[in-house]
Design a protein around this motif. Structure first.
Motif, PDB file in Angstrom:
ATOM      1  N   THR A  91      82.777  54.010  -1.964  1.00 33.04           N
ATOM      2  CA  THR A  91      84.097  53.819  -1.361  1.00 33.04           C
ATOM      3  C   THR A  91      84.783  55.141  -1.051  1.00 33.04           C
ATOM      4  O   THR A  91      85.736  55.169  -0.269  1.00 33.04           O
ATOM      5  CB  THR A  91      85.003  52.982  -2.277  1.00 33.04           C
ATOM      6  N   PHE A 124      84.973  55.767   2.652  1.00 25.10           N
ATOM      7  CA  PHE A 124      86.023  55.050   3.369  1.00 25.10           C
ATOM      8  C   PHE A 124      87.383  55.715   3.155  1.00 25.10           C
ATOM      9  O   PHE A 124      88.177  55.837   4.091  1.00 25.10           O
ATOM     10  CB  PHE A 124      86.061  53.583   2.918  1.00 25.10           C
ATOM     11  N   ILE A 161      84.631  50.044   8.163  1.00 21.29           N
ATOM     12  CA  ILE A 161      85.420  50.132   6.931  1.00 21.29           C
ATOM     13  C   ILE A 161      85.710  48.726   6.401  1.00 21.29           C
ATOM     14  O   ILE A 161      85.588  48.451   5.193  1.00 21.29           O
ATOM     15  CB  ILE A 161      86.732  50.905   7.182  1.00 21.29           C
TER      16      ILE A 161
END
Length: 312
Positions: free
Chosen positions: A112, A115, A138
């Motif tokens: 993550t 992102f 995303i």
């Protein structure tokens, strides 16, 4: 050895293997504490993390060329916030997440960070906002995370709260990497990482103040050796990674981060007793990694730019 665009994936793989091994390493410490009757309380976890990162930072400062000269030339507020976000806050959340969730889950959610970088870089570094294709990827990655949390597998503990803490941890680490870009013009990556780990480690040790009287019981021989290893992982992994941020754009590096969850999940599955990935980790993890790889390909294509049109 000079790192080029061709050898960059191998450099990132080295970081990924080091960081991936940290997940089962920390879990092994928690297991050893359980064996000797020590509770993995918040104070105990923070003191462990603090000692690990202070040791790793000191190793890097000893290897840096002129760390104190660079210290005088660098904005102290930026250095403080770098240490707080990349080490202090990130690992307060990370160690807490590992205490209530699985290493396999944590290994997957490392992805993550890619992102977060795409979302934060336009705000802090004034880079372009994600394109429509990037927004879709995303969103796809977020769906993969939700699926992984829904069916995480054996030994997952509290997957919902663990996933939240892991994601907040990678958010803090991503902010730290972006702040680092403001430090690098006046301080080399090795010194910056050394100071960041040392100061952040001191913050964590202060958070674990209540555990100081129990220091001897927290560090039986096996825990000492594991902590030394984790300190070397921090020094080598962060030192190399932050050096890469001097050589390559942050957005490009974000694309290669898919190697980190692959290594972390694989090593955790093999080395952590009582954990086995569920269908959610396999499917959700595949979706997350596919989204990260897609973002990488978009970044590479954007870096190449449009081909010049032919003229008659």
């Amino acid at each position: 050895m000079t790192i080029t665009a061709r050898t960059l994936p191998f450099a990132v793989l080295t970081c990924a293997l080091l960081w991936g091994s940290a997940f089962p390493g920390i879990k092994a410490i928690y297991a050893e504490w359980e064996r000797v009757g020590v509770e993995p309380t918040l104070a105990n976890r923070m003191l462990l993390a603090g000692i690990r990162f202070m040791a790793g930072g000191m190793i890097l400062l000893l290897l840096a060329k002129q760390p104190w000269k660079e210290w005088k030339q660098t904005d102290k507020a930026s250095l403080f916030w770098f240490a707080a976000t990349q080490t202090g806050i990130q690992y307060l959340l990370f160690y807490s997440a590992l205490a209530i969730s699985s290493a396999v889950m944590g290994g997957l959610l490392v992805a993550t960070g890619s992102f977060w970088w795409l979302l934060l870089a336009p705000i802090i570094l004034k880079t372009p906002w994600p394109s429509k294709s990037q927004w879709l990827l995303i969103a796809l990655g977020a769906c993969g995370v939700l699926f992984a949390v829904y069916r995480p597998g054996a030994g997952s503990g509290n997957p919902a709260l663990g996933a939240l803490l892991f994601c907040c941890s990678t958010l803090s680490g991503s902010i730290g990497v972006i702040i680092l870009q403001r430090i690098l013009p006046s301080m080399g990556a090795r010194a910056a990482t050394g100071f960041g780990l040392s100061i952040g480690g001191a913050m964590l040790a202060c958070c674990g103040f209540a555990a100081w009287p129990e220091l001897a019981s927290l560090f039986p021989p096996k825990v000492i050796w594991l902590t030394v290893y984790l300190a070397l992982v921090s020094a080598t992994g962060f030192g190399l990674w932050n050096h890469l941020t001097q050589l390559f754009p942050v957005n490009l590096l974000a694309g290669y981060r898919f190697l980190i969850p692959v290594c972390a999940v694989s090593l955790s599955s093999l080395l952590v007793a009582g954990e086995s990935p569920g269908i959610g980790i396999y499917i959700g993890g595949s979706v997350v990694i596919a989204a990260v790889v897609g973002l990488q390909r978009l970044q590479i294509n954007q870096a190449k730019g449009p081909k010049p049109s032919k003229t008659n």
